[in-house]
Design a protein around this motif. Structure first.
Motif, PDB file in Angstrom:
ATOM      1  N   LYS A  40       0.914  -1.012  -0.032  1.00 35.10           N
ATOM      2  CA  LYS A  40      -0.023  -0.055  -0.074  1.00 35.10           C
ATOM      3  C   LYS A  40       0.761   1.397  -0.117  1.00 35.10           C
ATOM      4  O   LYS A  40       0.421   2.246  -0.499  1.00 35.10           O
TER       5      LYS A  40
ATOM      6  N   PRO B  26      -5.106 -14.257  11.781  1.00 34.13           N
ATOM      7  CA  PRO B  26      -5.218 -14.471  10.271  1.00 34.13           C
ATOM      8  C   PRO B  26      -3.985 -15.247   9.871  1.00 34.13           C
ATOM      9  O   PRO B  26      -4.232 -16.258   8.695  1.00 34.13           O
TER      10      PRO B  26
ATOM     11  N   LEU C  66      -6.978  -8.928   8.333  1.00 36.91           N
ATOM     12  CA  LEU C  66      -6.019  -7.953   7.942  1.00 36.91           C
ATOM     13  C   LEU C  66      -6.550  -6.521   8.023  1.00 36.91           C
ATOM     14  O   LEU C  66      -5.564  -5.421   8.291  1.00 36.91           O
ATOM     15  N   LEU C  67      -7.478  -6.268   7.835  1.00 31.64           N
ATOM     16  CA  LEU C  67      -8.123  -4.819   7.819  1.00 31.64           C
ATOM     17  C   LEU C  67      -8.297  -4.303   9.301  1.00 31.64           C
ATOM     18  O   LEU C  67      -8.244  -3.154   9.537  1.00 31.64           O
ATOM     19  N   PHE C  68      -7.890  -5.274  10.144  1.00 34.68           N
ATOM     20  CA  PHE C  68      -7.967  -4.796  11.760  1.00 34.68           C
ATOM     21  C   PHE C  68      -6.594  -4.507  12.165  1.00 34.68           C
ATOM     22  O   PHE C  68      -5.843  -5.264  12.724  1.00 34.68           O
ATOM     23  N   GLY C  69      -6.385  -3.169  12.277  1.00 37.87           N
ATOM     24  CA  GLY C  69      -5.105  -2.722  12.877  1.00 37.87           C
ATOM     25  C   GLY C  69      -5.166  -2.487  14.149  1.00 37.87           C
ATOM     26  O   GLY C  69      -6.286  -2.780  14.769  1.00 37.87           O
ATOM     27  N   PRO C  70      -4.126  -1.959  14.825  1.00 41.42           N
ATOM     28  CA  PRO C  70      -4.251  -1.524  16.264  1.00 41.42           C
ATOM     29  C   PRO C  70      -5.698  -0.733  16.743  1.00 41.42           C
ATOM     30  O   PRO C  70      -6.191  -0.998  17.647  1.00 41.42           O
TER      31      PRO C  70
ATOM     32  N   LEU D 152      -0.360   1.551  20.647  1.00 38.16           N
ATOM     33  CA  LEU D 152       0.295   1.367  19.138  1.00 38.16           C
ATOM     34  C   LEU D 152      -0.462   2.320  18.344  1.00 38.16           C
ATOM     35  O   LEU D 152       0.246   2.988  17.568  1.00 38.16           O
TER      36      LEU D 152
ATOM     37  N   VAL E 191       7.080   2.096  15.807  1.00 41.92           N
ATOM     38  CA  VAL E 191       5.788   1.290  16.540  1.00 41.92           C
ATOM     39  C   VAL E 191       6.173  -0.129  17.005  1.00 41.92           C
ATOM     40  O   VAL E 191       6.108  -1.035  16.186  1.00 41.92           O
ATOM     41  N   PRO E 192       6.314  -0.467  18.303  1.00 40.75           N
ATOM     42  CA  PRO E 192       6.943  -1.478  18.679  1.00 40.75           C
ATOM     43  C   PRO E 192       5.819  -2.490  19.239  1.00 40.75           C
ATOM     44  O   PRO E 192       5.110  -2.564  20.161  1.00 40.75           O
ATOM     45  N   PHE E 193       5.643  -3.620  18.297  1.00 36.97           N
ATOM     46  CA  PHE E 193       4.698  -4.591  18.658  1.00 36.97           C
ATOM     47  C   PHE E 193       5.532  -5.501  19.640  1.00 36.97           C
ATOM     48  O   PHE E 193       6.673  -5.704  19.765  1.00 36.97           O
TER      49      PHE E 193
ATOM     50  N   MET F 201       1.257  -6.072   6.444  1.00 38.98           N
ATOM     51  CA  MET F 201       0.525  -6.744   5.357  1.00 38.98           C
ATOM     52  C   MET F 201      -0.666  -6.117   5.354  1.00 38.98           C
ATOM     53  O   MET F 201      -1.380  -5.965   4.241  1.00 38.98           O
ATOM     54  N   GLY F 202      -1.519  -5.689   6.428  1.00 41.75           N
ATOM     55  CA  GLY F 202      -2.801  -4.973   6.349  1.00 41.75           C
ATOM     56  C   GLY F 202      -2.534  -3.507   6.089  1.00 41.75           C
ATOM     57  O   GLY F 202      -3.537  -2.589   5.977  1.00 41.75           O
TER      58      GLY F 202
ATOM     59  N   THR G 170       1.877  -8.764  10.518  1.00 42.33           N
ATOM     60  CA  THR G 170       0.406  -8.836   9.964  1.00 42.33           C
ATOM     61  C   THR G 170      -0.035  -7.322   9.872  1.00 42.33           C
ATOM     62  O   THR G 170      -0.668  -6.931   9.017  1.00 42.33           O
ATOM     63  N   ALA G 171       0.441  -6.439  10.663  1.00 41.75           N
ATOM     64  CA  ALA G 171      -0.114  -5.074  10.730  1.00 41.75           C
ATOM     65  C   ALA G 171       0.537  -4.418   9.317  1.00 41.75           C
ATOM     66  O   ALA G 171      -0.037  -3.440   8.787  1.00 41.75           O
TER      67      ALA G 171
ATOM     68  N   HIS H 248      -1.332  -1.223   8.038  1.00 41.03           N
ATOM     69  CA  HIS H 248      -1.367  -0.129   9.161  1.00 41.03           C
ATOM     70  C   HIS H 248      -0.177   0.429   9.402  1.00 41.03           C
ATOM     71  O   HIS H 248      -0.182   1.673  10.023  1.00 41.03           O
TER      72      HIS H 248
END
Lengths: 317, 502
Positions: free
Chosen positions: A132, B346, B138-142, B454, A181-183, A194-195, A191-192, A197
């Motif tokens: 994106k 996911p 995947l649409l679900f971000g923080p 986050l 942004v520390p996950f 790939m989405g 995952t974030a 975010h």
């Protein structure tokens, strides 16, 4: 019946205790403490290395893996630092994490608490971006970062780890600034990403090789290209001298007897040329880089210096 | 998308996995039949032991227990008017009068067939809905995950029924427990008292075992169960193939109750007991003969039992796809997945399709097995279970709890922690504080904090980031509805009452 067992147990224990006095190392099982749960990356490495170490130590020695999970490996590595200095207790060791913990947390060990045996895995960092974001080359990424400081969000696993140190190096080298942004771990960060975010991510090569179609992998922080992704260029090729990664190896408590230390390091040295070992490690997505003894100790010192520098410039806590 | 579903089937039918399912269903029926012991308790005691098992064997046991216990609760509900699990309360309304009339056998058969129907419907819902949902996640971000967590917390507080203030206090206790350990962003120690054991936070299984297993066991040892004069001695059971045709007239209730159960299951917060109550009320409202309800109407047993089993697999839909459990049982099942290194969300569908789809099949087969294992023949012997010596049973469970918790990390610290939570749970239970909000407070509180922080980092400190897309706004609207809805309803009811008086 029970009495017979008791006598037998006492007798064996006696033989074992007196035995160590004159028998040559190793003459009883060697324990390897893994600071993470069974099934995790470090645990898989330890269990993959174990049979090869058994082979090279010889004398039919057996290696017993013991998981002591908790506090990002700190509980396990503290147990190693405080165990008997006889070579029968080894432990897994992660860099830069284990050294960074001596800075950002009260730790009951430091760099001088260990005998450095061998680093076995070097999982280099990669910089990735989401499809994106449209930032599909290193050049575009750096141009955007320079034009809009702090506008690019970077997903990574926790602060004070290899991902964080790589970003720090990149920022100093290129005069850029990113928003961290520390996950909690790499999987949610990926995952974030790939989405879409977060725009950019810093991961390790073993974590992206299965996702090359869904994210852009811009470069790998190695001297030469990785066999895991031969089509991904190094940062050096792209004009940024970035070399960094997550390392995993083995240590023993400091003050090991010289003969024991020599024997252990010699056994690890033989891993370097073992094709079967390399195949087993690739199968578990572990990029191998065997560095033993003094060289490993020097590597540890370098990473401690890097961690100290980052900690001093921008403490993450 | 669904081809993985077919491919995972052979594994599920492997001997060991099938055996695990059978054992699970049997164990579940037994646990459910013992008043005080619930599916949540049984699975939380079991989880630490599944570590050495193959994932599908472990999951099969859990799926079996869940399905079995939801039916098992009906046995004492019908025979003794004591619901074996909270979800079987509505089953007592008509089940017990039937047993008093000497139709206890028929009531149990209706219960088992309805339970199986509900379970099968629920498993299909999971199979059909979860894979497409896992693609959308995947649409679900923080920001979105933060709202899901807030929505879940609000719904468990406001929809659980009972005292909202007590629910809120329970949830706050859970959220407080989630704060213990190093903080999710900077890693600062919070309430760890320099104990490394607390640095990673409190493991959900420790809390669950303490909270859910210890209080009922103490109850078990405290109070002797009176089983004399039970209706279980004359069940009047006929073979199931003769009684089955008499049940077919319930088909409308079956379908309606299954849909209600599935819907309640997907919603975070509410659970089997609420599904059973709602579906009982709806079925009575739709009935042509509402006056027979409460006096031994078999359709009432069907409504309640279908719904509490339809809740089972559906409760796992948000848990497996988003990694966010909506009920306490789903939370423990996630704990079971995590112990096997399976990270819900996911990626689970992509990395371990054989296991996640296998798990779905196990729910389906577990529900079908109910009819055979809980059918007419076995029911007679299950009724006798109620006469087992309770102190013996309680002691066995305590030993299992201690070993199980110790084996998670291999340290006594966790065992003391568990006993501490057990003591807290016992007091809360006596003071009628609900327990599910504590569990969800621990899980969802942690999710909410981490993802809020986050999201704010992604938005560089600007709160607008929380309201930037449709998904977030829908979740906000749902949360508001859950909080305000019951209040408005209360107002309207009150207004009508006063009008009626005038």
């Amino acid at each position: 019946m029970q009495r017979i067992f008791k006598t037998l147990a006492v007798a064996t224990a006696f033989v074992a205790v007196t035995g160590t006095a004159y028998a040559e190392y190793p003459d009883k099982p060697v324990k390897v403490i893994v600071g993470y749960s069974a099934g995790g990356g470090t645990d898989v490495m330890a269990r993959t290395v174990a049979p090869f170490l058994e082979k090279y130590l010889g004398d039919g020695v057996s290696i017993v893996v013991k998981n002591v999970p908790g506090a990002s490996g700190q509980i396990g590595v503290t147990e190693v630092a405080n165990s008997d200095k006889d070579g029968y207790t080894l432990g897994t060791y992660n860099l830069p994490g284990m050294m960074a913990r001596t800075l950002d947390r009260k730790a009951d060990y430091d760099a001088s608490s260990f005998t450095y045996l061998a680093n076995v895995v070097n999982d280099p960092n990669v910089i990735v971006t989401s499809k994106k974001s449209g930032l599909d080359t290193m050049e575009k990424l750096l141009a955007e970062a320079k034009a809009n400081p702090l506008a690019i969000t970077v997903g990574m696993s926790s602060l004070g780890g290899d991902d964080h140190f790589l970003l720090n190096k990149l920022q100093t080298m290129t005069g850029t600034e990113f928003t961290i942004v520390p996950f909690r771990g790499s999987a949610p960060a990926r995952t974030a990403l790939m989405g879409g975010h977060v725009a950019m991510g810093i991961l390790n090569i073993s974590e992206v090789s299965a996702f090359k179609d869904e994210i852009n992998v811009l470069g790998v922080a190695l001297e030469e290209r990785s066999e895991f992704a031969p089509d991904v260029p190094t940062f050096k090729e792209q004009g940024v001298d970035l070399v960094n990664g997550s390392m995993r190896g083995f240590v023993a408590p400091a003050g090991l007897p010289d003969d024991v230390k020599t024997k252990l390091i010699a056994a690890f040295d033989k891993l370097k040329d073992d094709a079967e070992f390399k195949a087993a490690m690739s199968a578990t997505a572990n990029p191998v880089q065997v560095v033993t003894g003094d060289a490993f100790e020097a590597l540890n010192a370098d990473l401690l210096d890097l961690a100290k520098k980052v900690w001093k410039e921008s403490p993450w806590r | 998308m669904y081809s993985d579903l077919i491919q995972s089937l052979p594994d599920v039918l492997a001997w060991a996995n099938l055996a695990a399912l059978v054992i699970g269903v049997l164990a579940g029926i037994i646990v459910g039949a013992m008043p005080g012991l619930s599916a949540t308790m049984a699975i939380s005691v079991l989880v630490p032991f599944t570590f050495g098992l193959e994932p599908l064997v472990a999951l099969g046991l859990m799926a079996g227990i869940y399905n079995g216990a939801m039916y098992g609760g009906a046995i004492p509900a019908v025979l003794l008017r004591i619901p074996g699990t909270p979800a079987a309360v509505a089953t007592t309304f008509d089940g017990y009068p039937m047993a008093q009339r000497g139709e206890g056998g028929f009531a149990l058969q209706v219960a088992v067939v309805s339970s199986a129907f509900g379970g099968v419907a629920s498993a299909f819902a999971l199979m059909l809905l979860a894979p497409p949902l896992s693609r959308v996640t995947l649409l679900f971000g923080p920001a979105e995950v933060f709202w899901v967590a807030v929505f879940g917390l609000c719904s468990i507080i406001f929809l659980l029924g009972g005292n909202v203030a007590k629910g809120l206090i329970s949830a706050c206790f859970g959220v407080f427990v989630s704060v213990v350990g190093s903080d999710p962003i900077f890693g600062n120690d919070r309430y760890t008292f320099d104990r490394l054991e607390l640095l990673d936070g409190i493991h959900i299984v420790i809390l669950l075992v303490g909270l859910y297993a210890l209080p009922p066991v103490i109850d078990l040892l405290e109070s002797p169960l009176k089983t004399e004069n039970s209706a279980g001695d004359h069940l009047g059971t006929e073979p199931i193939w003769r009684t089955f045709p008499r049940m077919l007239r319930f088909w409308k209730t079956w379908i309606r109750s299954a849909l209600i159960g599935i819907w309640i299951g997907i919603l975070p917060g509410a659970g089997g007991s609420m599904a059973a109550f709602m579906s009982y009320n709806e079925a009575r409202r739709a009935s042509k003969t509402p006056e027979t309800w409460g006096h031994g109407e078999p359709e009432g047993v069907a409504a309640s039992e279908t719904a509490n089993n339809a809740d089972t697999a559906a409760a796992l839909i948000p848990a497996l796809t988003l990694g966010i459990p909506g009920t306490a049982v789903a939370a423990i099942m996630l704990g079971g997945l995590l112990i096997h290194g399976l990270q819900p969300g996911p990626m689970l569908f992509r990395n371990n399709p054989d296991i996640v789809f296998g798990f779905m099949w196990q729910f389906l087969f577990g529900a079908i097995l109910l009819v055979f294992l809980g059918g007419s023949l076995a029911t007679n012997s299950f009724a006798k279970l109620l006469k087992l010596p309770r102190p013996l049973l309680g002691s066995v469970i305590i030993v299992l709890m201690l070993i199980g918790v110790y084996s998670i990390h291999g340290r006594m610290f966790d065992v003391y922690l568990m006993l501490g939570f057990g003591a807290i749970g016992y007091v809360m239970d006596k003071l009628k504080f609900p327990l599910p909000p504590v569990v969800l407070g621990l899980i969802l509180g942690g999710f909410a904090e981490e993802n809020l922080r986050l999201a704010l980092r992604i938005g560089r400190g600007d709160w607008i980031v929380l309201f930037q897309n449709v998904t977030s706004l829908v979740l906000v609207a749902l949360t508001v509805a859950v909080v305000v809805g019951p209040m408005i309803k209360k107002r309207i009811v009150k207004a009508r009452k006063t009008e009626g008086k005038v």
